[in-house]
Design a protein around this motif. Sequence first.
Motif: not given
Length: 156
Positions: A101-103, A134-138
């Motif tokens: 998972d990136t985040a 979705g939002s990786v940054a968030e």
Amino acid sequence: MKKILIGIGESKFAEHATEYGFELAHKLQAEVGLIHVIEPAVGVPMGPVDSTMGMSYDNTMDIVTPELMNIEQEVSKKVLQKFADKYGDDFKVTRFTEYGDTADAILECSKQFGADMIVLGTHSRTGIDRFIMGSVAEHVVRHSDVPVLVVPTKEG
């Protein structure tokens, strides 16, 4: 700020954030870590149709082969090299290729690297696009132990 971790990818959003992250590192005379995350491929349903769910996921095709992993690693190595060459002339640059998972991979790498800050790009999605994608940054902002600089890039 002695170490800055920059999340990179193959998009204009990541390019903009990478440039910004290196400019910041230059001003702070910080070491740079570049992370490229390979998300696992999703198996293709191969089972019979199930009347309750539409498909049976008991039998998925194994598409994460050693050949595919080698290709993904080579692509990641080239992406990391491209950004290190383009922006990292006078920096000590540490490169990371992570899987998953990136985040979560960015957060874990930040701890391993000892980052004082994380820099990420975002595509500034809103509404249903953000909900669906979705939002990786968030996720990184919400769960990081260090400051996160999110560099927006509007489409268009």
